[in-house]
Each structure stands twice: as structure tokens, then as C-alpha cells.
Write a protein that holds these residues in place. Sequence first.
Motif, PDB file in Angstrom:
ATOM      1  N   SER A  35     -10.755   6.957  23.316  1.00 18.18           N
ATOM      2  CA  SER A  35     -10.658   6.518  24.709  1.00 18.18           C
ATOM      3  C   SER A  35      -9.218   6.514  25.209  1.00 18.18           C
ATOM      4  N   CYS A  37      -5.700   8.584  25.940  1.00 16.12           N
ATOM      5  CA  CYS A  37      -5.207   9.934  26.186  1.00 16.12           C
ATOM      6  C   CYS A  37      -3.964  10.216  25.355  1.00 16.12           C
ATOM      7  N   TYR A  44     -10.519  17.332  23.674  1.00 24.86           N
ATOM      8  CA  TYR A  44     -11.317  16.177  23.260  1.00 24.86           C
ATOM      9  C   TYR A  44     -12.384  16.585  22.255  1.00 24.86           C
ATOM     10  N   PRO A  54      -5.654  14.298  28.516  1.00 32.39           N
ATOM     11  CA  PRO A  54      -5.487  13.729  29.863  1.00 32.39           C
ATOM     12  C   PRO A  54      -6.034  14.649  30.953  1.00 32.39           C
ATOM     13  N   ALA A  57      -9.753  14.144  30.985  1.00 31.71           N
ATOM     14  CA  ALA A  57     -10.037  12.825  31.538  1.00 31.71           C
ATOM     15  C   ALA A  57      -9.866  12.813  33.054  1.00 31.71           C
ATOM     16  N   MET A  58      -8.865  13.543  33.546  1.00 29.62           N
ATOM     17  CA  MET A  58      -8.633  13.596  34.988  1.00 29.62           C
ATOM     18  C   MET A  58      -9.764  14.327  35.692  1.00 29.62           C
ATOM     19  N   LEU A  61     -12.646  12.066  35.938  1.00 23.17           N
ATOM     20  CA  LEU A  61     -12.451  11.087  37.002  1.00 23.17           C
ATOM     21  C   LEU A  61     -12.958  11.631  38.329  1.00 23.17           C
ATOM     22  N   GLY A  77     -11.092   4.636  36.086  1.00 22.73           N
ATOM     23  CA  GLY A  77     -10.618   6.011  36.083  1.00 22.73           C
ATOM     24  C   GLY A  77      -9.168   6.145  36.479  1.00 22.73           C
ATOM     25  N   TYR A  79      -6.766   4.738  35.374  1.00 25.59           N
ATOM     26  CA  TYR A  79      -5.908   4.668  34.185  1.00 25.59           C
ATOM     27  C   TYR A  79      -5.303   6.037  33.876  1.00 25.59           C
ATOM     28  N   VAL A  80      -6.081   7.093  34.062  1.00 26.36           N
ATOM     29  CA  VAL A  80      -5.613   8.439  33.748  1.00 26.36           C
ATOM     30  C   VAL A  80      -4.444   8.828  34.646  1.00 26.36           C
ATOM     31  N   PHE A  83      -1.444   6.828  33.704  1.00 28.70           N
ATOM     32  CA  PHE A  83      -0.883   7.314  32.442  1.00 28.70           C
ATOM     33  C   PHE A  83       0.013   8.521  32.679  1.00 28.70           C
TER      34      PHE A  83
END
Length: 300
Positions: A35, A37, A44, A54, A57-58, A61, A77, A79-80, A83
Motif C-alpha cells: 500500500s 508507493c 505493482y 506511484p 496508484a495515480m 485515483l 487517494g 495521498y498519491v 507523495f
Amino acid sequence: MLVFRRWIQIAATLLSNAFLLFPLTRNLYQGRLKSICVPGLNCYSCPAATGACPLGAMQSLFANIRPSIQAGRIHIGLYVIGFLGLIGTLIGRMPCGWLCPFGFFQELVFKIPSRKYEIPRILTAGKYVFLGLFVIILPLFVVDEFGYGQTWFCKYVCAAGTLEAGIPMSGLQPQLRHLWGWLFFNKVLILLILLVLMVFIRRPFCRMICPLGAIYSLFNRLSIFKMVYHPDKCVHCQQCYKNCPMGVRFYEGANQPDCIRCLKCMQESCKYGAISFEIAGIQLEMPRHKEEHPKVMSDI
């Protein structure tokens, strides 16, 4: 410095892919670390991956933003974005030069003896096209009946995913080969084309395609860590350009979008102290006066 950076690149690659039990489990690592990045581009779905990409993950999102808003979970979301923003604000595109496994791989392939070529600068704008179209626009606006989008870049373009996940997982789980279709072979073709280009061109994926590099590059002129150019000490020998893994002409200005802050230009190329760096405006590495300017240059 080159040896030190190589060891950092190796360590980052191993830490990003530290799940060594995958030959036994024949599956992906699904622990808590997944979980979080990692700073570089690392798929992944790679069977050895211990963290999340990342970029993937983006995309997730934006692909899930409509259902997330309805469920009141959009703050998760973000958070990405936070980050990536934090890393970019601190060091700009430096992760590409020190922490990205796929960038490291491209540098190794480029060492294969061959005639080397340069790409037209206009092609380096391609990474922003891929960022805008495949990472933001398509996942956000091309959705199914339930409002969910897809991770377009991962699914249709990403050569790192093909190399690190698609091909290895097909070997670990032979049943997946029955699912091969035009999509899989299209991505293999993209990978093969890029592998050939890597032999002749410096980091072609990073310079022309990578959306993660495009994101970090937006911070290069704003980050706390900055490269500094001293034009009064530069003799325009072009060694910085010849040795740069990204083909950057440092004498045309510091902190260009393609600069990955690998420091090769400062430590290995420039003999006249024309390149240094600063952190929060404080110059910590003074320009190195390894050689005096040739007299002929002072007469020009």
C-alpha cells in the motif's frame, strides 16, 4: 560518484523487489508494504515487488474518482498526489537518476557497444502527452456504466510492466498464457522496440514516454535541491552533454526538465568547476577547480 550511484540504484532495485519467495508462491506479494508507493517506476504486478508504483496508484485515483467521491473517500487517494508533490518539492527529478529500477535498466542496456544517436528535442515532449492523456484524461473520462475507469498507461503502454510483470507472471502461472491476446503482444512489441532503442539512444523511455518522469520534471526549477551553473567558469567543452544519461546540455541552463540530478556532469564531466548544487539556496558543494581555463578559451 558513479560507483556510489550504481550501488544506490542496485539497492533501490532490490528494496523495491524484495519479495524473494515468489518462485515458491508463484503469486504477488500482498502484504502491508504494497500500500506504500516507491519513488521510482516499478510495476505493482511484478511478482517480486514489495511496494506500489506511484504512476499506477495515480491512474487508479483518477479511474476511481467518481465512485470515491460518492463514497466520501477521495481524501485517501490524495495521498498519491501528496507523495509525488513532496518528493518533487524536495529533490525534483532526482529519483529517476538514483531510485528508478527501469531507469537503471536502460542505462545498463545503453552500455552495449554500438553507434549512438540523439533524438530530436521535440520528442521529449511526448512524456507530457502520455501523462495528460493516458494517466489523467482517459482514466478520468472513459468510464464504464458504474463510473469506473481503467489504468490506461499500465494496461496499454508501460514497457516496465511488461518486463517486470507480464512476462514473469506468464512463466510463473502458465494458465495465464491462455489469456494472451492482441493486448499482450502489443505491449511485448512496445517493449522490444524500446529495448532496441535503449542500445542506441540514452534512456528513450524516460525521455519520450515516462509520465512519472514528466511529473517530477515539473518540480526541477522549484525544488529545494537545485543544480547551479557557473557560466563564468564554463568553456563549452560539451563533456557534460556527452556523458549525461539524459542528453542534457547543462551549459544551456541548470535544472532543465530532463535533468535527473545524477551528478555525473559535476563529478565526472566538468573539469572547471562550472557545475555545483545547492539546497534551500545554500551552496553545499563548491565548484571544483580541477583545471584552469585553457588560455585559448580566454582569447575567444
